[in-house]
Scaffold this motif. Structure first.
Motif, PDB file in Angstrom:
ATOM      1  N   PRO A 381       0.795  -1.229   0.000  1.00 54.48           N
ATOM      2  CA  PRO A 381       0.000   0.000   0.000  1.00 54.48           C
ATOM      3  C   PRO A 381       0.828   1.280   0.000  1.00 54.48           C
ATOM      4  N   GLY A 382       2.142   1.167  -0.241  1.00 49.31           N
ATOM      5  CA  GLY A 382       2.932   2.388  -0.339  1.00 49.31           C
ATOM      6  C   GLY A 382       2.461   3.275  -1.475  1.00 49.31           C
ATOM      7  N   LYS A 383       2.040   2.641  -2.555  1.00 51.87           N
ATOM      8  CA  LYS A 383       1.475   3.349  -3.699  1.00 51.87           C
ATOM      9  C   LYS A 383       0.078   2.813  -3.968  1.00 51.87           C
ATOM     10  N   GLY A 384      -0.715   3.581  -4.704  1.00 51.98           N
ATOM     11  CA  GLY A 384      -1.989   3.085  -5.199  1.00 51.98           C
ATOM     12  C   GLY A 384      -3.201   3.373  -4.356  1.00 51.98           C
ATOM     13  N   THR A 385      -3.049   4.079  -3.244  1.00 45.91           N
ATOM     14  CA  THR A 385      -4.189   4.401  -2.396  1.00 45.91           C
ATOM     15  C   THR A 385      -3.885   5.658  -1.593  1.00 45.91           C
ATOM     16  N   ILE A 386      -4.884   6.134  -0.895  1.00 46.36           N
ATOM     17  CA  ILE A 386      -4.715   7.239   0.056  1.00 46.36           C
ATOM     18  C   ILE A 386      -5.057   6.678   1.428  1.00 46.36           C
ATOM     19  N   ALA A 387      -4.036   6.440   2.226  1.00 42.02           N
ATOM     20  CA  ALA A 387      -4.217   5.839   3.552  1.00 42.02           C
ATOM     21  C   ALA A 387      -3.048   6.259   4.426  1.00 42.02           C
ATOM     22  N   VAL A 388      -3.258   6.262   5.707  1.00 38.55           N
ATOM     23  CA  VAL A 388      -2.177   6.618   6.635  1.00 38.55           C
ATOM     24  C   VAL A 388      -1.004   5.660   6.413  1.00 38.55           C
ATOM     25  N   GLY A 389       0.171   6.240   6.203  1.00 38.63           N
ATOM     26  CA  GLY A 389       1.366   5.465   5.949  1.00 38.63           C
ATOM     27  C   GLY A 389       1.710   5.309   4.487  1.00 38.63           C
ATOM     28  N   SER A 390       0.757   5.585   3.595  1.00 42.55           N
ATOM     29  CA  SER A 390       1.033   5.500   2.164  1.00 42.55           C
ATOM     30  C   SER A 390       1.773   6.754   1.697  1.00 42.55           C
ATOM     31  N   ASP A 391       2.552   6.603   0.623  1.00 37.40           N
ATOM     32  CA  ASP A 391       3.205   7.773   0.045  1.00 37.40           C
ATOM     33  C   ASP A 391       2.155   8.801  -0.359  1.00 37.40           C
ATOM     34  N   ALA A 392       2.462  10.061  -0.133  1.00 38.59           N
ATOM     35  CA  ALA A 392       1.529  11.136  -0.464  1.00 38.59           C
ATOM     36  C   ALA A 392       1.669  11.498  -1.946  1.00 38.59           C
ATOM     37  N   ASP A 393       1.362  10.509  -2.800  1.00 38.37           N
ATOM     38  CA  ASP A 393       1.262  10.732  -4.238  1.00 38.37           C
ATOM     39  C   ASP A 393      -0.199  11.034  -4.520  1.00 38.37           C
ATOM     40  N   LEU A 394      -0.506  12.301  -4.690  1.00 40.04           N
ATOM     41  CA  LEU A 394      -1.888  12.760  -4.742  1.00 40.04           C
ATOM     42  C   LEU A 394      -2.091  13.668  -5.951  1.00 40.04           C
ATOM     43  N   VAL A 395      -3.242  13.541  -6.571  1.00 40.56           N
ATOM     44  CA  VAL A 395      -3.595  14.419  -7.679  1.00 40.56           C
ATOM     45  C   VAL A 395      -4.912  15.099  -7.344  1.00 40.56           C
ATOM     46  N   VAL A 396      -4.892  16.431  -7.400  1.00 42.56           N
ATOM     47  CA  VAL A 396      -6.089  17.229  -7.173  1.00 42.56           C
ATOM     48  C   VAL A 396      -6.713  17.511  -8.539  1.00 42.56           C
ATOM     49  N   TRP A 397      -7.899  16.964  -8.763  1.00 45.27           N
ATOM     50  CA  TRP A 397      -8.569  17.046 -10.062  1.00 45.27           C
ATOM     51  C   TRP A 397      -9.673  18.092 -10.050  1.00 45.27           C
ATOM     52  N   ASP A 398      -9.724  18.882 -11.107  1.00 46.17           N
ATOM     53  CA  ASP A 398     -10.841  19.799 -11.340  1.00 46.17           C
ATOM     54  C   ASP A 398     -11.718  19.162 -12.412  1.00 46.17           C
ATOM     55  N   LEU A 399     -12.816  18.574 -11.994  1.00 47.05           N
ATOM     56  CA  LEU A 399     -13.671  17.843 -12.928  1.00 47.05           C
ATOM     57  C   LEU A 399     -14.511  18.760 -13.802  1.00 47.05           C
ATOM     58  N   SER A 400     -14.431  20.066 -13.583  1.00 50.81           N
ATOM     59  CA  SER A 400     -15.149  21.019 -14.439  1.00 50.81           C
ATOM     60  C   SER A 400     -14.231  21.679 -15.464  1.00 50.81           C
ATOM     61  N   ASP A 401     -12.953  21.371 -15.411  1.00 48.18           N
ATOM     62  CA  ASP A 401     -11.973  21.996 -16.315  1.00 48.18           C
ATOM     63  C   ASP A 401     -12.105  21.372 -17.704  1.00 48.18           C
ATOM     64  N   ARG A 402     -12.603  22.160 -18.650  1.00 45.66           N
ATOM     65  CA  ARG A 402     -12.813  21.678 -20.012  1.00 45.66           C
ATOM     66  C   ARG A 402     -11.733  22.265 -20.927  1.00 45.66           C
ATOM     67  N   GLY A 421      -7.854  18.047 -30.897  1.00 45.79           N
ATOM     68  CA  GLY A 421      -9.190  18.560 -31.200  1.00 45.79           C
ATOM     69  C   GLY A 421     -10.292  18.001 -30.325  1.00 45.79           C
ATOM     70  N   TRP A 422     -10.000  16.953 -29.526  1.00 41.36           N
ATOM     71  CA  TRP A 422     -11.025  16.388 -28.641  1.00 41.36           C
ATOM     72  C   TRP A 422     -11.296  17.353 -27.482  1.00 41.36           C
ATOM     73  N   GLU A 423     -12.569  17.478 -27.117  1.00 41.89           N
ATOM     74  CA  GLU A 423     -12.948  18.229 -25.924  1.00 41.89           C
ATOM     75  C   GLU A 423     -12.925  17.282 -24.732  1.00 41.89           C
ATOM     76  N   VAL A 424     -12.104  17.593 -23.742  1.00 40.74           N
ATOM     77  CA  VAL A 424     -11.923  16.726 -22.585  1.00 40.74           C
ATOM     78  C   VAL A 424     -12.244  17.502 -21.313  1.00 40.74           C
ATOM     79  N   THR A 425     -13.093  16.936 -20.480  1.00 41.51           N
ATOM     80  CA  THR A 425     -13.498  17.587 -19.233  1.00 41.51           C
ATOM     81  C   THR A 425     -12.931  16.829 -18.045  1.00 41.51           C
ATOM     82  N   GLY A 426     -12.119  17.530 -17.253  1.00 39.30           N
ATOM     83  CA  GLY A 426     -11.486  16.955 -16.073  1.00 39.30           C
ATOM     84  C   GLY A 426      -9.986  16.861 -16.251  1.00 39.30           C
ATOM     85  N   TRP A 427      -9.250  17.760 -15.589  1.00 39.13           N
ATOM     86  CA  TRP A 427      -7.786  17.801 -15.714  1.00 39.13           C
ATOM     87  C   TRP A 427      -7.153  18.021 -14.335  1.00 39.13           C
ATOM     88  N   PRO A 428      -5.925  17.558 -14.159  1.00 33.70           N
ATOM     89  CA  PRO A 428      -5.245  17.802 -12.883  1.00 33.70           C
ATOM     90  C   PRO A 428      -4.993  19.297 -12.653  1.00 33.70           C
TER      91      PRO A 428
END
Length: 462
Positions: A381-402, A421-428
């Motif tokens: 669980p060092g990677k791949g989750t958000i839990a006490v003791g896991s590495d703080a590899d975190l992405v803050v997503w704006d799901l309204s960012d088009r 040319g693709w319209e994509v909604t949701g970016w870090p």
């Protein structure tokens, strides 16, 4: 009294493979120290209205050359520096590079060569997968040694012509990996079927890149998947089918898994978003990858496979060329340059096309882009989750960012995207690696060389 931490992310909607809810996150010494409850931070980050997910784990990238580059020879254009910059901007915080064994070289020597590059260039944490190109006995003997040293995976290409002539040696290598607790990654395409298809196309005057899908037929992947199942059954070694593209091959793998065969499946973004009709476009060569793009029904089946857990992960197989290289008029179906840039677009595209329309839940998105890879490749669980003791590899997503995809403005040196040319909604909006903000509002602040090699344990069950 509230605990004091280096960084506190406040007000974000935290999503893992098991839960989704509002929670503050306290970070100290690069790991998650507290999740929820009262806390204070020397740096406070307001994530109100945003989603906080574990960093993506892309265990399938190509950021080093597969052989010694000859004078004047062209190779794909990204390295650990530009590739990890693209990853950071796209929400990926851990990468797994394919490290090719060169002629006469040991697996240890190949790994050290890529270590030297990554130690200098990588912005994010990484693992290296030794690619076995010469399974002679002394190389097979390295596999348990490598596992003990924290390299718990190998890669095998069934598409290489040498695979058939050395099948017994390759089977011994796969068996050795299984006994050592390592996972064998396997490229499932039958080299003879592809050779015959290419010969027929060239003889008929149909060698143009627009005919590339016919040179990599579905049955070439299907029969290779069947052979992989046979090897998996006979050795008992767990195997991981990379970049699966078709319904026929997925059915083979699904049925084997239902019968207890330890076979895992990865797919690739281009098979979820594009179909073979793209090869009717004037710039068909830019869509070349192996396996080739498939039909709309194949694409639908892959989406179903992600939802139903018939497919465990989604990774890029990032191997980018620039457009001039891809569209070189001297190329044909047999010599086409395979690979596209996808490290910056994989997660936004999957979020936009998957979670946005309701094809995937947010937690399933986390599983296929982070948690499952961490478990299968000995990082959880060092990677791949958000839990006490896991590495703080975190992405803050704006799901309204088009945004409109524009590969010319992205970090890969490819200079274009197959999704332009693709319209994509949701970016870090922000990416943290081990608690350090390395990307924020379009600006990369992480320095090359800060990435760490990750010592891995054995494959873990999902």
């Amino acid at each position: 009294m509230s605990a004091m931490y280096e960084v506190v992310l406040r007000g974000g909607i935290v999503v893992t493979g098991a839960m989704e809810g509002l929670a503050d996150i306290g970070i100290e010494d690069g790991v998650v120290a507290q999740l929820g409850g009262s806390m204070e931070g020397r740096r406070e980050i307001d994530a109100t209205g945003l989603h906080v997910l574990p960093g993506g784990i892309d265990v399938h990238v190509h950021l080093s050359t597969p052989h010694e580059q000859r004078p004047g020879e062209e190779v794909w254009v990204d390295d650990f520096r530009s590739g990890s910059q693209a990853a950071v901007a796209g929400g990926v915080t851990t990468i797994g590079n394919m490290t090719f064994q060169r002629a006469g070289e040991s697996l240890h020597a190949a790994l050290e060569r890529d270590h030297e590059l990554a130690r200098e260039q990588a912005l994010i944490d990484y693992v290296l997968h030794p690619v076995v190109t010469d399974p002679r006995p002394e190389v097979v003997a390295e596999i348990p040694q490598l596992a003990a040293e924290g390299h718990t995976s190998i890669k095998v290409f069934m598409v290489f012509p040498e695979f058939d002539s050395r099948i017994a040696e390759y089977t011994r290598a796969i068996a050795a990996a299984g006994r050592a607790g390592s996972l064998t990654m396997i490229h499932c395409e039958d080299s003879n079927a592809i050779h015959c298809a290419c010969e027929a196309l060239l003889a008929a005057g149909r060698g143009q890149l627009s005919n590339f899908p016919a040179s990599r037929p579905v049955f070439a992947e299907q029969v290779a998947a069947q052979r992989a199942v046979g090897i998996c059954r006979s050795t008992g070694a767990p195997m991981y089918v990379v970049h699966l593209s078709s319904q026929a091959a997925l059915d083979v793998c699904r049925d084997a898994r239902a019968d207890g065969v330890p076979l895992l499946v990865e797919t690739r973004p281009i098979y979820l978003h594009l179909t073979e009709e793209r090869f009717a476009e004037p710039d068909a060569g830019k869509y070349v990858g192996a396996p080739a793009l498939r039909s709309g029904s194949d694409r639908s089946r892959l989406w179903n496979g992600l939802r139903a857990a018939d497919i465990q992960t989604c990774c890029t197989d990032h191997a980018p060329w620039n457009l001039r290289q891809k569209l070189d008029p001297s190329l044909n179906v047999a010599t086409a340059r395979q690979g596209v840039a996808d490290l910056e677009t994989m997660l936004p595209m999957l979020l936009s096309e998957g979670v946005g329309p309701g094809q995937l839940t947010p937690s399933r998105f986390v599983e296929v882009t982070s948690t499952n890879a961490a478990k299968l490749f000995g990082l959880y669980p060092g990677k791949g989750t958000i839990a006490v003791g896991s590495d703080a590899d975190l992405v803050v997503w704006d799901l309204s960012d088009r945004r409109t995809v524009d590969g010319a403005r992205m970090r890969s040196r490819a200079g274009y995207s197959v999704y332009d040319g693709w319209e994509v909604t949701g970016w870090p909006a922000m990416t943290l690696s081990r608690g350090e903000v390395i990307f924020e509002q379009g600006v990369i602040s992480g320095r090359p060389g800060r990435g760490r090699w990750l010592r891995r344990g054995p494959t873990q069950p999902l």
